[in-house]
Write a protein that holds these residues in place. Structure first.
Motif, PDB file in Angstrom:
ATOM      1  N   PHE A  54       0.803  -1.215   0.000  1.00 44.71           N
ATOM      2  CA  PHE A  54       0.000   0.000   0.000  1.00 44.71           C
ATOM      3  C   PHE A  54       0.842   1.273   0.000  1.00 44.71           C
ATOM      4  N   VAL A  67      -6.689   3.797  -0.516  1.00 44.34           N
ATOM      5  CA  VAL A  67      -5.855   4.039   0.664  1.00 44.34           C
ATOM      6  C   VAL A  67      -5.781   5.518   1.019  1.00 44.34           C
ATOM      7  N   TYR A  72      -4.932   5.393   5.266  1.00 46.35           N
ATOM      8  CA  TYR A  72      -4.403   4.075   5.602  1.00 46.35           C
ATOM      9  C   TYR A  72      -3.277   4.101   6.626  1.00 46.35           C
ATOM     10  N   LYS A 100       2.488  -2.000   6.029  1.00 45.94           N
ATOM     11  CA  LYS A 100       1.339  -1.617   5.195  1.00 45.94           C
ATOM     12  C   LYS A 100       1.261  -2.495   3.945  1.00 45.94           C
TER      13      LYS A 100
END
Length: 152
Positions: A54, A67, A72, A100
């Motif tokens: 991500f 995201v 996020y 992530k």
């Protein structure tokens, strides 16, 4: 009152560009995205896998927009993933909150197949979800479920 266009069909301005999402009906203010991912088979272990990083997404892509809209960095641990394999076998994910990343892993029954594709649906709380409660003080009745069935 509570529901306006920014609740059900928001436009996001990110770095001067405008992006749109379209939210399905669900409890809470959330964002979702769906997609397909191809897994690579490790013939030795018999497992197939792919990693979604991500922190390294194409700007403007569905995952990138997702995201951005869920913040996020703060809400990665609240992402829900629903996975469906397009092959016979088990599929699961491993979420690494600090890196992530979301690793999709599968144990195909027929490890000699050429394609290991998985469809995913990711859901996460929108960046401002905490300000949207599930109750309201409005006089507007909305869709009155009491007229259709008894709510328990």
């Amino acid at each position: 009152d509570k529901v306006d266009v920014s609740t059900v069909d928001p436009v996001y301005t990110i770095q001067g560009a405008r992006y749109a999402t379209y939210m399905a009906g669900m409890v809470g203010v959330k964002e979702e995205t769906t997609g397909l991912i191809k897994l690579e088979l490790d013939k030795e272990s018999g497992l197939a896998a792919a990693v979604i990083d991500f922190n390294n997404l194409d700007k403007g892509s569905d995952l990138w927009l997702f995201v951005q809209t869920i913040d996020y960095q703060e809400n990665f641990n609240k992402i829900v993933a629903l996975l469906t394999p397009a092959f016979d076998g088990r599929v699961w994910y491993v979420k690494d909150d600090s890196a992530k990343t979301l690793t999709i892993v599968a144990k195909p029954i027929n490890k000699y197949s050429q394609e290991y594709e998985v469809s995913y649906r990711l859901t996460g709380p929108r960046f401002d979800y905490e300000k949207w409660g599930n109750t309201t003080e409005t006089e507007f009745e909305g869709l009155n479920l009491d007229k259709f069935h008894s709510v328990k």
